[in-house]
Design a protein around this motif. Structure first.
Motif, PDB file in Angstrom:
ATOM      1  N   ALA A  90      25.439  45.348  30.516  1.00 46.18           N
ATOM      2  CA  ALA A  90      26.803  44.871  30.760  1.00 46.18           C
ATOM      3  C   ALA A  90      26.836  43.426  31.263  1.00 46.18           C
ATOM      4  N   GLY A  91      25.678  42.894  31.686  1.00 41.95           N
ATOM      5  CA  GLY A  91      25.638  41.492  32.104  1.00 41.95           C
ATOM      6  C   GLY A  91      25.410  41.272  33.584  1.00 41.95           C
ATOM      7  N   LYS A  92      24.942  42.300  34.307  1.00 37.66           N
ATOM      8  CA  LYS A  92      24.750  42.157  35.747  1.00 37.66           C
ATOM      9  C   LYS A  92      23.705  41.088  36.078  1.00 37.66           C
ATOM     10  N   TRP A 130      35.477  35.468  39.583  1.00 36.49           N
ATOM     11  CA  TRP A 130      34.808  36.149  40.708  1.00 36.49           C
ATOM     12  C   TRP A 130      34.726  35.202  41.894  1.00 36.49           C
ATOM     13  N   LEU A 131      35.117  35.694  43.058  1.00 38.72           N
ATOM     14  CA  LEU A 131      35.050  34.913  44.287  1.00 38.72           C
ATOM     15  C   LEU A 131      34.290  35.710  45.343  1.00 38.72           C
ATOM     16  N   VAL A 132      33.237  35.102  45.887  1.00 38.70           N
ATOM     17  CA  VAL A 132      32.474  35.698  46.976  1.00 38.70           C
ATOM     18  C   VAL A 132      32.620  34.778  48.186  1.00 38.70           C
ATOM     19  N   GLU A 133      33.197  35.302  49.246  1.00 36.04           N
ATOM     20  CA  GLU A 133      33.422  34.491  50.434  1.00 36.04           C
ATOM     21  C   GLU A 133      32.333  34.720  51.474  1.00 36.04           C
ATOM     22  N   ASN A 134      32.205  33.770  52.365  1.00 50.41           N
ATOM     23  CA  ASN A 134      31.173  33.809  53.409  1.00 50.41           C
ATOM     24  C   ASN A 134      31.261  35.114  54.205  1.00 50.41           C
ATOM     25  N   GLY A 135      30.094  35.767  54.369  1.00 49.80           N
ATOM     26  CA  GLY A 135      30.028  36.985  55.155  1.00 49.80           C
ATOM     27  C   GLY A 135      30.350  38.258  54.405  1.00 49.80           C
ATOM     28  N   GLU A 136      30.713  38.154  53.122  1.00 47.53           N
ATOM     29  CA  GLU A 136      30.979  39.354  52.332  1.00 47.53           C
ATOM     30  C   GLU A 136      29.669  39.948  51.808  1.00 47.53           C
ATOM     31  N   HIS A 137      29.707  41.239  51.565  1.00 44.42           N
ATOM     32  CA  HIS A 137      28.513  41.954  51.111  1.00 44.42           C
ATOM     33  C   HIS A 137      28.890  42.779  49.887  1.00 44.42           C
ATOM     34  N   TRP A 138      28.496  42.300  48.710  1.00 44.22           N
ATOM     35  CA  TRP A 138      28.941  42.851  47.443  1.00 44.22           C
ATOM     36  C   TRP A 138      27.894  43.771  46.825  1.00 44.22           C
ATOM     37  N   ALA A 139      28.376  44.882  46.245  1.00 43.22           N
ATOM     38  CA  ALA A 139      27.563  45.717  45.361  1.00 43.22           C
ATOM     39  C   ALA A 139      28.005  45.426  43.927  1.00 43.22           C
ATOM     40  N   LEU A 140      27.046  45.140  43.069  1.00 43.97           N
ATOM     41  CA  LEU A 140      27.303  44.840  41.658  1.00 43.97           C
ATOM     42  C   LEU A 140      26.696  45.971  40.834  1.00 43.97           C
ATOM     43  N   SER A 141      27.531  46.682  40.090  1.00 44.52           N
ATOM     44  CA  SER A 141      27.053  47.806  39.296  1.00 44.52           C
ATOM     45  C   SER A 141      27.645  47.729  37.896  1.00 44.52           C
ATOM     46  N   GLY A 142      27.221  48.653  37.033  1.00 52.62           N
ATOM     47  CA  GLY A 142      27.732  48.670  35.668  1.00 52.62           C
ATOM     48  C   GLY A 142      26.729  49.234  34.696  1.00 52.62           C
ATOM     49  N   GLN A 143      27.135  49.343  33.437  1.00 58.84           N
ATOM     50  CA  GLN A 143      26.286  49.907  32.396  1.00 58.84           C
ATOM     51  C   GLN A 143      25.089  49.002  32.107  1.00 58.84           C
ATOM     52  N   ASN A 144      24.023  49.603  31.578  1.00 59.01           N
ATOM     53  CA  ASN A 144      22.900  48.804  31.114  1.00 59.01           C
ATOM     54  C   ASN A 144      23.375  47.847  30.023  1.00 59.01           C
TER      55      ASN A 144
END
Length: 493
Positions: free
Chosen positions: A312-314, A296-310
């Protein structure tokens, strides 16, 4: 029609738990009701009167559960509070406990042990009850959790556990505070179907306490609305929805939005191209794999939504970023160009991260002034151990005003509604103007108005340069407009 619960001119004995007006409330046989209202409107005070937690004056509350009822009110009415969805609090719970496998000993109960204890306590071991138990396990997909330690459950898994435990007691009335929050889409639909089935097949009467009218399921027959600490007259579900269908939702006003945009930048900010970088991250607890070879790579200025099953490891993934998980030091993780375990001080990195989560809400059991809770975000502590300067308090007051918390600065945290508590913790996350904002289910328990304000605050904050966002939610409609990337996690079976 038989009155199951009746409150006449109800008034709580203790002045601090009294509403602005006396209460006239009744639940008739066959009714299923929703108690709705904005955050801080008095829903919890009303529920505490109904359940007897805060007794009303003599002869103002009566119950008639029928000839087969159990002796105590608490045995006939089961209530799952907002905080129950995060787990019980025994005084020893701390923020990182869920991810600390070393804290588990032979006395730590498993899900299966606690559910079996609840089953045994509620009545005789009959084939009919065992069939009902299996039915609940299947509906909530609990089977794969039975050998899991209770302290390791995700917030969504904890809600499934609490619902199953309460239903095993076979109550006459089931009350639930915001029952659908923290559940993935599949489980929310399962819960709606289950409640409708139980109401029809077992005569269970259901009372839901909801912050948003959108969450009222179709089996609800009547609605009681709380407004500014006053109980409004009962209406049918159809009448209530028709009346509220055209209401516009107000968000953040332009003056506050501009004030966020005008916040001056700090001199000690991290300015890196890569904010979060993970390579082949693997997290296991015993023989259970939570994350498997994750890149997983998150770069400066990005806006991520993290979703998934209960399950799942969020939240586990976010705990690695915040270094709340001990296994993070064994993983290939880089934050702001600092490789984890290379000698950097995690407390220096935490200064640049704003964070709120269900686990944090559960850990905050300190009944101190709200402004001090917000100020604790300046030092990443649960509680306030460093005396803030006056200019620090000015920043705290600014963010409390942004989130509509004016006038609550000196109110103690545990005296607030759950929605107001969540707003305080959000102000705490923003107070140090972080470069990385991590929001795990930030809209939990918020009404439509406050939910819109929070989304608008996030959008305004993320318009500024050098601001990166990771947000967890099961609801697409909760995403702020700024979301430009998404990652979905599947549960490892």
């Amino acid at each position: 029609m038989r009155e199951i619960i009746r409150i006449t001119n109800g008034k709580a004995r203790m002045p601090e738990w009294q509403l602005k007006a006396t209460v006239d409330f009744q639940l008739l046989e066959g009714e299923h009701i929703a108690i709705v209202g904005e955050n801080g409107s008095g829903k919890t005070k009303l529920v505490d009167m109904i359940t007897g937690k805060h007794p009303v004056f003599p002869d103002q509350c009566t119950y008639d559960f029928g000839s087969e009822a159990k002796k105590l009110v608490s045995e006939n009415i089961k209530y799952i509070t907002f905080r129950d969805s995060y787990g019980s609090y025994d005084g020893s719970y701390y923020l990182q406990q869920r991810w600390n496998q070393m804290e588990i000993d032979e006395e730590t109960p498993t899900v299966g042990k606690l559910l079996e204890d609840a089953f045994a306590y509620a009545g005789e071991d009959t084939p009919e009850r065992r069939e009902f138990q299996r039915h609940l396990y299947d509906l909530f997909c609990i089977e794969h959790l039975l050998d899991k330690y209770i302290v390791l459950l995700s917030s969504g898994e904890m809600r499934k556990f609490q619902l199953t435990k309460m239903l095993l007691a076979d109550p006459k009335i089931l009350m639930m505070d915001n029952p659908f929050i923290g559940l993935d889409i599949e489980t929310r639909e399962q819960l709606r179907n289950l409640l409708e089935t139980l109401s029809r097949e077992r005569g269970l009467q259901i009372i839901l306490i909801l912050s948003k009218a959108d969450d009222i399921p179709s089996f609800i027959t009547h609605v009681w609305e709380m407004k500014d600490q006053v109980l409004m007259p009962k209406t049918t579900r159809e009448e209530f929805l028709a009346k509220n269908d055209s209401k516009a939702i107000e968000g953040l006003d332009e003056e506050k939005r501009q004030a966020i945009l005008d916040i001056p930048y700090k001199n000690n900010e991290y300015n890196t191209k890569k904010v979060v970088e993970m390579h082949k991250v693997k997290i296991r607890y015993g023989n259970r794999t939570i994350l498997n070879e994750l890149d997983w790579l998150v770069e400066n200025g990005e806006h991520w939504a993290l979703s998934g099953q209960n399950g799942a490891g969020k939240s586990t993934l976010l705990s690695l970023v915040c270094a709340d998980n001990p296994q993070s030091y064994a993983c290939d993780i880089t934050l702001f160009d600092h490789k984890r375990g290379s000698g950097e001080t995690i407390w220096d990195i935490k200064k640049h991260i704003g964070y709120v989560s269900p686990e944090m809400h559960r850990a905050y059991q300190k009944d101190i002034a709200c402004i001090k809770i917000v100020a604790s975000g300046l030092h990443d502590s649960v509680g306030l151990y460093v005396k803030p300067k006056e200019e620090d308090y000015e920043i705290c007051r600014f963010w409390m005003k942004i989130f509509g918390l004016e006038g609550l600065e000196d109110r103690t945290f545990l005296k607030l509604s759950s929605g107001e508590q969540r707003l305080v913790l959000l102000a705490r996350a923003f107070v140090k103007d972080p470069e990385l904002l991590i929001l795990d289910e930030p809209l939990h328990g918020l009404d439509a108005h406050n939910g819109q304000i929070v989304k608008d605050v996030i959008d305004a904050f993320c318009q500024r340069t050098n601001k990166t966002l990771v947000m967890v939610s099961h609801y697409k409609e909760e995403y702020p407009k700024c979301i430009d990337n998404e990652i979905y996690l599947k549960r490892n079976l």
